[in-house]
Design an enzyme around this catalytic site. Structure first.
Site, mmCIF file in Angstrom:
data_model
loop_
_atom_site.group_PDB
_atom_site.id
_atom_site.type_symbol
_atom_site.label_atom_id
_atom_site.label_comp_id
_atom_site.label_asym_id
_atom_site.label_seq_id
_atom_site.Cartn_x
_atom_site.Cartn_y
_atom_site.Cartn_z
ATOM 1 N N ASP A 1 -2.302 -2.306 56.645
ATOM 2 C CA ASP A 1 -0.954 -2.373 57.223
ATOM 3 C C ASP A 1 -0.602 -1.500 58.218
ATOM 4 O O ASP A 1 0.562 -0.944 58.133
ATOM 5 C CB ASP A 1 -0.046 -2.345 55.764
ATOM 6 C CG ASP A 1 -0.345 -3.531 55.179
ATOM 7 O OD1 ASP A 1 -1.321 -4.421 55.181
ATOM 8 O OD2 ASP A 1 0.421 -3.756 53.910
ATOM 9 N N LYS B 1 -1.839 -10.772 54.220
ATOM 10 C CA LYS B 1 -1.404 -11.320 52.730
ATOM 11 C C LYS B 1 0.233 -11.288 52.714
ATOM 12 O O LYS B 1 0.882 -10.792 53.582
ATOM 13 C CB LYS B 1 -1.871 -9.872 52.083
ATOM 14 C CG LYS B 1 -1.506 -8.547 52.507
ATOM 15 C CD LYS B 1 -2.093 -7.351 51.924
ATOM 16 C CE LYS B 1 -1.492 -6.188 52.440
ATOM 17 N NZ LYS B 1 -0.037 -5.961 52.089
ATOM 18 N N CYS C 1 0.643 -0.437 49.081
ATOM 19 C CA CYS C 1 -0.390 -1.203 49.533
ATOM 20 C C CYS C 1 -1.793 -0.642 49.618
ATOM 21 O O CYS C 1 -2.840 -1.140 49.057
ATOM 22 C CB CYS C 1 -0.143 -1.933 50.721
ATOM 23 S SG CYS C 1 1.040 -3.223 50.802
HETATM 24 C C1 VGL Z 1 4.104 -2.546 51.862
HETATM 25 C C2 VGL Z 1 5.899 -2.871 50.597
HETATM 26 C C3 VGL Z 1 5.992 -3.947 51.061
HETATM 27 C C4 VGL Z 1 2.904 -1.600 52.377
HETATM 28 C C5 VGL Z 1 4.039 -3.939 52.087
HETATM 29 O O1 VGL Z 1 2.217 -2.001 52.899
HETATM 30 O O2 VGL Z 1 2.453 -0.584 51.340
HETATM 31 N N1 VGL Z 1 4.870 -2.058 51.053
HETATM 32 N N2 VGL Z 1 5.382 -4.564 51.866
#
Ligand code: VGL
Ligand code: ZN
Length: 201
Positions: free
Chosen positions: A12, A110, A155
């Site tokens: 991410d 995702k 994540c």
């Molecule tokens: C994430 C919160 C919501 C992350 C993704 O990538 O850690 N955290 N969506």
């Protein structure tokens, strides 16, 4: 170059998790240079991308009267409410412009089901719906994983713990990660990763 069974998984590294983004992680952009450098050592590279529809159940804006960072109960259990982030097709959902995406063999998205969040690259937050990444890695013979990216305590940690449970050898390089760190979430995530057998490097 590391051996052929090793994979770098980059979690991410998207604009909304970097400074100026909707769910900015402090220093999030500082992971880009070390991650790009690491890519050169690995025979396989996978990127993940948080990829939500705008009606996503994890967005506080979709729960009238609720605010970001509150907890709610969804069908599968407790869920943090987040600011609207990483909406499919928006600039916030795009990878950081300096991330070397050319090296990616696979990009796994995702969190695209409206009713369920997905922190882990392997299973959604119901802990049972698979993303398909396990099958991809197993069929390629990739059994030794190094995880980096954002955010350490959500994540990255969920992905690392699931990977360890699935039988992978897992290392998280903390210097190439940054955390959200709300209410002690970073120290809890580090404890949980160590208990699951994840190596913190
Ligand atoms: C994430 C919160 C919501 C992350 C993704 O990538 O850690 N955290 N969506
Ligand atoms: Zn998200």
């Amino acid at each position: 170059m590391r051996p052929a069974n090793e994979c770098l998984i980059v979690i991410d590294v998207q604009n909304d998790f970097c400074p100026g983004g909707a769910l900015a992680v402090e220093g999030g952009d500082q992971v880009v240079a070390p991650i790009n450098a690491l890519m050169g050592d690995f025979p396989a590279v996978v990127l993940t991308q948080d990829w939500h529809p705008d009606n996503h159940a994890s967005f506080a804006a979709n729960h009238p009267g609720r605010s970001p960072f509150e907890m709610i109960e969804l069908a599968y259990g407790p869920q943090v409410l987040w600011p609207t982030h990483c909406v499919q097709g928006t600039g916030g959902a795009a990878f950081h412009a300096s991330l070397n995406t050319d090296r990616a063999d696979m990009i796994i998205r995702k969190g695209f089901r409206p009713g369920i969040d997905s922190y882990s690259a392997f299973f959604e937050n119901d802990r049972t719906t698979p993303t398909g990444l396990d099958g991809y890695l197993k069929t390629r013979g990739l059994d030794t994983l190094t995880l980096v990216g954002l955010a350490t305590d959500f994540c990255v940690a969920y992905s690392a713990i699931d990977a360890a449970r699935l039988g992978y050898s897992v290392t998280v390089i903390e210097s190439a990660c940054r955390a959200i760190d709300m209410d002690g979430s970073l120290s809890a995530a580090r404890d949980n990763m160590e208990k699951a057998g994840v190596t913190l490097a």
